[in-house]
Motif scaffolding. Sequence first.
Motif, PDB file in Angstrom:
ATOM      1  N   THR A   1       0.835  -1.199   0.000  1.00  0.00           N
ATOM      2  CA  THR A   1       0.000   0.000   0.000  1.00  0.00           C
ATOM      3  C   THR A   1       0.870   1.249   0.000  1.00  0.00           C
ATOM      4  OG1 THR A   1      -1.800  -1.113   1.194  1.00  0.00           O
ATOM      5  CG2 THR A   1      -1.759   1.287   1.275  1.00  0.00           C
TER       6      THR A   1
ATOM      7  N   LEU B   1      -5.502   6.529   6.061  1.00  0.00           N
ATOM      8  CA  LEU B   1      -5.475   5.093   6.313  1.00  0.00           C
ATOM      9  C   LEU B   1      -6.070   4.832   7.688  1.00  0.00           C
ATOM     10  CD1 LEU B   1      -2.867   5.830   4.452  1.00  0.00           C
ATOM     11  CD2 LEU B   1      -2.166   3.498   4.979  1.00  0.00           C
ATOM     12  N   THR B   2      -7.136   4.043   7.710  1.00  0.00           N
ATOM     13  CA  THR B   2      -7.751   3.623   8.966  1.00  0.00           C
ATOM     14  C   THR B   2      -7.268   2.210   9.269  1.00  0.00           C
ATOM     15  OG1 THR B   2      -9.707   4.965   8.500  1.00  0.00           O
ATOM     16  CG2 THR B   2      -9.903   3.282  10.207  1.00  0.00           C
TER      17      THR B   2
ATOM     18  N   LEU C   1       1.490   4.294  -2.903  1.00  0.00           N
ATOM     19  CA  LEU C   1       1.183   5.693  -2.609  1.00  0.00           C
ATOM     20  C   LEU C   1       2.393   6.590  -2.867  1.00  0.00           C
ATOM     21  CD1 LEU C   1      -0.917   5.481   0.702  1.00  0.00           C
ATOM     22  CD2 LEU C   1      -1.735   5.725  -1.645  1.00  0.00           C
TER      23      LEU C   1
ATOM     24  N   GLU D   1      -8.616   0.473   5.874  1.00  0.00           N
ATOM     25  CA  GLU D   1      -9.397   1.239   4.900  1.00  0.00           C
ATOM     26  C   GLU D   1      -8.547   2.393   4.390  1.00  0.00           C
ATOM     27  OE1 GLU D   1     -12.725   3.462   6.434  1.00  0.00           O
ATOM     28  OE2 GLU D   1     -13.919   3.032   4.644  1.00  0.00           O
ATOM     29  N   LEU D   2      -8.699   2.718   3.110  1.00  0.00           N
ATOM     30  CA  LEU D   2      -7.966   3.817   2.495  1.00  0.00           C
ATOM     31  C   LEU D   2      -8.931   4.687   1.702  1.00  0.00           C
ATOM     32  CD1 LEU D   2      -5.351   5.272   1.563  1.00  0.00           C
ATOM     33  CD2 LEU D   2      -5.190   3.585  -0.290  1.00  0.00           C
TER      34      LEU D   2
ATOM     35  N   PHE E   1      -4.237  11.131   1.846  1.00  0.00           N
ATOM     36  CA  PHE E   1      -4.648   9.734   1.943  1.00  0.00           C
ATOM     37  C   PHE E   1      -4.847   9.410   3.422  1.00  0.00           C
ATOM     38  CE2 PHE E   1      -2.298   9.786  -2.091  1.00  0.00           C
ATOM     39  CZ  PHE E   1      -3.247   9.219  -2.923  1.00  0.00           C
TER      40      PHE E   1
ATOM     41  N   ALA F   1      -9.329   8.963   0.040  1.00  0.00           N
ATOM     42  CA  ALA F   1      -8.520  10.103  -0.393  1.00  0.00           C
ATOM     43  C   ALA F   1      -9.360  11.368  -0.413  1.00  0.00           C
ATOM     44  CB  ALA F   1      -7.934   9.844  -1.779  1.00  0.00           C
TER      45      ALA F   1
ATOM     46  N   ALA G   1      -3.217  -0.056  -4.166  1.00  0.00           N
ATOM     47  CA  ALA G   1      -3.043   0.418  -2.789  1.00  0.00           C
ATOM     48  C   ALA G   1      -4.331   0.246  -2.005  1.00  0.00           C
ATOM     49  CB  ALA G   1      -2.605   1.889  -2.792  1.00  0.00           C
ATOM     50  N   HIS G   2      -5.445   0.587  -2.619  1.00  0.00           N
ATOM     51  CA  HIS G   2      -6.738   0.464  -1.941  1.00  0.00           C
ATOM     52  C   HIS G   2      -7.087  -0.997  -1.685  1.00  0.00           C
ATOM     53  CE1 HIS G   2     -11.161   0.244  -1.696  1.00  0.00           C
ATOM     54  NE2 HIS G   2     -11.039   1.375  -1.042  1.00  0.00           N
TER      55      HIS G   2
ATOM     56  N   ARG H   1      -2.746   9.929   8.440  1.00  0.00           N
ATOM     57  CA  ARG H   1      -3.053  10.846   7.336  1.00  0.00           C
ATOM     58  C   ARG H   1      -1.743  11.212   6.631  1.00  0.00           C
ATOM     59  NH1 ARG H   1      -6.945  14.385   5.583  1.00  0.00           N
ATOM     60  NH2 ARG H   1      -8.306  13.804   7.304  1.00  0.00           N
TER      61      ARG H   1
ATOM     62  N   MET I   1      -4.862  -2.454   1.106  1.00  0.00           N
ATOM     63  CA  MET I   1      -5.257  -1.969   2.427  1.00  0.00           C
ATOM     64  C   MET I   1      -6.515  -2.677   2.902  1.00  0.00           C
ATOM     65  SD  MET I   1      -3.979   0.300   4.566  1.00  0.00           S
ATOM     66  CE  MET I   1      -4.014  -1.138   5.616  1.00  0.00           C
TER      67      MET I   1
END
Length: 364
Positions: free
Chosen positions: A259, A353-354, A263, A339-340, A351, A342, A329-330, A293, A333
């Motif tokens: 991921t 990222l959770t 990015l 989760e991703l 971006f 934008a 990347a999505h 973030r 993740m």
Amino acid sequence: MNLYPALPLILVAAGLALLVAIAYLARLVRRHRRSLGALLQLAQTNQEPLHLPAEAWPALTAGGIMRLEYSGNWFGQPVQESRGIEHTNRHPFTFNIRADNDISLDFRLYANSNRGETRLFAENLAGVFRLLLETSVHSKMEALSAALTEQAKLSLYLQHDLRNLAQWVEWLAADLDATTDDTSLLRLANRLKNSAPQAAARAKQILKASCKVHVNTPQPPQEIALGYTIRQAAEHAGISINIKGDARIFLRRDLFERTLDNLFANVAPLLRQHEDLSVHVEITHPTGQILARIDMPHLEEIASLPAENLFEPFASGRPGGLGLGLYQAHQSMAEAGGELVAELREKHISFLLTLPDTKSGLQN
């Protein structure tokens, strides 16, 4: 003796009423036919699914639809739109457009009337609009499937891993060639010492994949130092970043690193050319999760995309790229359990990222 002196007038009135009703229905039929024809013409233009509501709206509103709303997810990015006049006393026509786990859109269409012929014709038009959307989405997914099948002659992920590793070697060679004294050479050697172990690990993964050794055996989740891993991925891409905060997460390292690779690979060439630009990372700890973030300057081809198309495969048409970096990347993740999403700003892209926190991951 005439028992019904008003009968002729009654018949004339009934005839006139019938003529008015027929004329009214004929007008509705003509309007419906024009609207239906306009929708069917759109079917020949190969419209993008997300463009169809706007393109179809003139035909829908002419055919008795007073409002259109939709919301949902488009390749992982939340989308929503509404058109027309909002009324609370109308009963909507509702339907869902879904394709695998990539697309899910909930539509609501409101007719000018809750009953009668107007609503009947509007409902028919809404059904045609739904078929138009479903056909468009189906065509898009078929095209995507064909493209992915073609790319799968060599694993898509393997292609990106090879590309990222080749970029690392290219940038290292360029930096080595640019050294002018022992001080700059020592600085480069220190950078190489920090990033070489990660590059060696990636090379081993590529060798295993190319030799089909344990390709189908996923790595187990493990505890990862978030800030350190993000910084290592940035150094592997040849860029420097500013990190605020830190955390430990529990998930598959290979998916998380892939991921980050995808990015940073998008923005790395720009950052290496403009030293005044930078990437900022902020790590926070909401309850039950960790947020990272990543704020970075966006490329011209990304800036020209609508926000909902950022994770769509081949959307950017980036020269020299596969057009799959953000999509992969999505996907990586999501497969890792995070989760991703934008957010586009005027001069940068964020971006978010959770990620699951360490305790939650260990419990699972």
